[in-house]
Design a protein around this motif. Structure first.
Motif, mmCIF file in Angstrom:
data_model
loop_
_atom_site.group_PDB
_atom_site.id
_atom_site.type_symbol
_atom_site.label_atom_id
_atom_site.label_comp_id
_atom_site.label_asym_id
_atom_site.label_seq_id
_atom_site.Cartn_x
_atom_site.Cartn_y
_atom_site.Cartn_z
ATOM 1 N N THR A 57 0.848 -1.206 0.000
ATOM 2 C CA THR A 57 0.000 0.000 0.000
ATOM 3 C C THR A 57 0.875 1.244 0.000
ATOM 4 O OG1 THR A 57 -1.679 -1.155 1.314
ATOM 5 C CG2 THR A 57 -1.823 1.233 1.254
ATOM 6 N N GLU A 88 -2.890 -1.081 -9.416
ATOM 7 C CA GLU A 88 -3.951 -0.694 -8.479
ATOM 8 C C GLU A 88 -3.495 0.428 -7.536
ATOM 9 O OE1 GLU A 88 -2.730 -3.773 -8.833
ATOM 10 O OE2 GLU A 88 -2.478 -4.830 -6.919
ATOM 11 N N ILE A 89 -2.196 0.458 -7.243
ATOM 12 C CA ILE A 89 -1.673 1.545 -6.398
ATOM 13 C C ILE A 89 -1.659 2.851 -7.197
ATOM 14 C CG2 ILE A 89 0.402 2.421 -5.248
ATOM 15 C CD1 ILE A 89 0.967 -0.372 -4.247
ATOM 16 N N MET A 91 -3.605 3.636 -9.657
ATOM 17 C CA MET A 91 -5.005 4.072 -9.824
ATOM 18 C C MET A 91 -5.521 4.717 -8.540
ATOM 19 S SD MET A 91 -6.301 0.719 -11.861
ATOM 20 C CE MET A 91 -8.050 1.054 -11.892
ATOM 21 N N THR A 92 -5.135 4.164 -7.397
ATOM 22 C CA THR A 92 -5.579 4.715 -6.103
ATOM 23 C C THR A 92 -5.006 6.110 -5.889
ATOM 24 O OG1 THR A 92 -5.700 2.479 -5.195
ATOM 25 C CG2 THR A 92 -5.655 4.275 -3.615
ATOM 26 N N ARG B 26 -4.378 -2.015 8.830
ATOM 27 C CA ARG B 26 -4.299 -2.360 7.396
ATOM 28 C C ARG B 26 -4.438 -3.866 7.191
ATOM 29 N NH1 ARG B 26 -0.215 2.265 6.746
ATOM 30 N NH2 ARG B 26 1.326 0.889 7.660
ATOM 31 N N ARG B 30 -7.271 -5.886 4.960
ATOM 32 C CA ARG B 30 -7.001 -6.875 3.895
ATOM 33 C C ARG B 30 -7.774 -8.169 4.146
ATOM 34 N NH1 ARG B 30 -1.707 -4.930 4.663
ATOM 35 N NH2 ARG B 30 -1.242 -3.392 3.056
ATOM 36 N N GLY B 40 -7.620 -6.474 -5.786
ATOM 37 C CA GLY B 40 -7.121 -5.500 -6.761
ATOM 38 C C GLY B 40 -7.370 -4.060 -6.350
ATOM 39 N N TYR B 41 -7.844 -3.258 -7.296
ATOM 40 C CA TYR B 41 -8.017 -1.824 -7.092
ATOM 41 C C TYR B 41 -9.005 -1.533 -5.960
ATOM 42 C CZ TYR B 41 -9.470 2.985 -8.202
ATOM 43 O OH TYR B 41 -9.783 4.316 -8.129
ATOM 44 N N GLN B 42 -10.107 -2.284 -5.925
ATOM 45 C CA GLN B 42 -11.118 -2.040 -4.898
ATOM 46 C C GLN B 42 -10.532 -2.272 -3.493
ATOM 47 O OE1 GLN B 42 -13.783 -0.558 -5.272
ATOM 48 N NE2 GLN B 42 -15.262 -1.091 -3.698
ATOM 49 N N GLN B 44 -7.371 -2.144 -2.701
ATOM 50 C CA GLN B 44 -6.356 -1.120 -2.484
ATOM 51 C C GLN B 44 -6.988 0.192 -2.000
ATOM 52 O OE1 GLN B 44 -2.805 -0.365 -1.860
ATOM 53 N NE2 GLN B 44 -2.937 -2.074 -3.269
ATOM 54 N N LYS B 45 -8.137 0.548 -2.559
ATOM 55 C CA LYS B 45 -8.835 1.768 -2.139
ATOM 56 C C LYS B 45 -9.227 1.674 -0.657
ATOM 57 C CE LYS B 45 -12.260 2.133 -5.102
ATOM 58 N NZ LYS B 45 -13.419 2.759 -5.781
ATOM 59 N N VAL B 47 -7.951 -0.337 1.766
ATOM 60 C CA VAL B 47 -6.790 -0.366 2.657
ATOM 61 C C VAL B 47 -6.184 1.040 2.781
ATOM 62 C CG1 VAL B 47 -4.493 -1.332 3.044
ATOM 63 C CG2 VAL B 47 -6.277 -2.775 2.095
ATOM 64 N N THR B 48 -6.097 1.737 1.658
ATOM 65 C CA THR B 48 -5.510 3.087 1.691
ATOM 66 C C THR B 48 -6.375 4.033 2.532
ATOM 67 O OG1 THR B 48 -4.593 2.691 -0.511
ATOM 68 C CG2 THR B 48 -4.603 4.960 0.251
ATOM 69 N N LEU B 115 -11.963 8.201 -2.441
ATOM 70 C CA LEU B 115 -11.880 6.750 -2.632
ATOM 71 C C LEU B 115 -13.163 6.017 -2.231
ATOM 72 C CD1 LEU B 115 -8.261 6.033 -1.279
ATOM 73 C CD2 LEU B 115 -8.990 6.212 -3.655
#
Lengths: 150, 147
Positions: A57, A88-89, A91-92, B26, B30, B40-42, B44-45, B47-48, B115
């Motif tokens: 992340t 994915e990072i 994109m975030t 975090r 996960r 994937g992207y979802q 990652q959003k 977790v961030t 996000l």
């Protein structure tokens, strides 16, 4: 420094390779800046390659830390290149509106090395190091033009 | 605020006292994503977002917690970050994008709002509660609001 926060700095010719892995804690990120800057001075490095391919992340704090590292490294005469950011990072970060201003970002570690002027030369099976050096500096070509070694 | 007294049966609560608790938060995020096959992207959003909100608690409040809940009916992962801090006095400025922080508070909140599929924040002198939701599957998104 405990094992979790150990910063890996691999000297690579006159550059430093810094691979990051897993969850990079805030403490680890802060130690990263200190360690890399000290190594730039000690090893007289002119480039820092930060490979992010193992990072899970990347949030705003880690981005700010990397930007701070790049700025300080530049003041010391070293260029910083980030490589291996996962899609994915990327994109975030884009969705959050975070820009990594002032830092060159490339897809792969090979591209990062290329950005530092380090490129691959493939050696043929019958070439030893001396012949390869002669090829690189054009000695053998000149000898062929002149009809053989003298 | 007492964690045990406020805790629902269907949620997981991660206390946030300092920055060393961020990795735990975090990791729980996960695992929650894996539970409902979000990747994937979802993932990652999500977790961030947790990383940003938990850091705000660790840095700017005296302590707090992140609550995780999966609403399988509505197909949402619901994450609530709440703290017992002094509140955010310049919230409107931050959410309008006019605040340039040297420490990161503004960027983390603003980024989390971008996000999340649903973002709601309440702040007062008694503390701040940020409620976010992320859809999985094919459901429609919620709205974003501020109090």
């Amino acid at each position: 420094m405990d094992d979790i926060n150990y910063v890996t700095c691999i000297p690579l010719w006159d550059c430093l390779l810094v691979p990051l892995h897993g969850d990079v804690s805030d403490t680890h990120a802060d130690q990263l800046v200190t360690e890399v800057l000290e190594r730039i001075q000690k090893d007289e490095s002119f480039g820092v390659l930060v490979d992010l391919s193992g990072v899970w992340t990347l949030d705003s704090h880690l981005c700010a830390t990397l930007a701070r590292l790049a700025l300080a490294a530049r003041m010391m005469g070293a260029k910083t290149v980030l490589s291996g950011m996962k899609p994915e990072i990327a994109m975030t970060l884009e969705a959050m509106g975070i820009e990594l201003r002032g830092i060159e970002t490339v897809a792969t570690l090979e591209d990062a090395l290329g950005s530092m002027g380090i490129t691959r030369v493939r050696r043929g099976p019958d070439q030893d190091d001396d012949l390869l050096s002669q090829d690189l500096f054009g000695v053998r070509e000149r000898e062929r033009e002149l009809g053989g070694p003298r | 605020m007492n964690d045990a007294a406020q805790r629902r049966d269907d949620e997981l609560v991660v206390p946030i006292r300092n920055e060393s608790d961020l990795n735990h938060a975090r990791m729980v995020t996960r695992e929650t994503c894996k539970l409902v096959n979000v990747r994937g992207y979802q993932a990652q959003k999500i977790v961030t977002t947790v990383s940003e909100l938990a850091r705000n608690i660790a840095r700017y409040a005296s302590g707090g917690r992140v609550r995780f809940r999966v609403d399988a009916t509505e197909e949402h992962i619901i994450i609530v970050a709440e703290d017992d801090g002094p509140g955010i006095s310049n919230l409107d400025e931050i959410l309008a994008g006019d605040y340039r922080s040297r420490t990161g508070l503004g960027r983390g909140l603003l980024g989390s709002r971008e996000l999340a599929d649903h973002f709601h924040i309440e702040t007062s002198a008694a503390g701040t509660i940020v409620t976010t939701a992320f859809r999985y599957g094919g459901r429609k998104t919620w709205t974003t609001s501020t109090t």
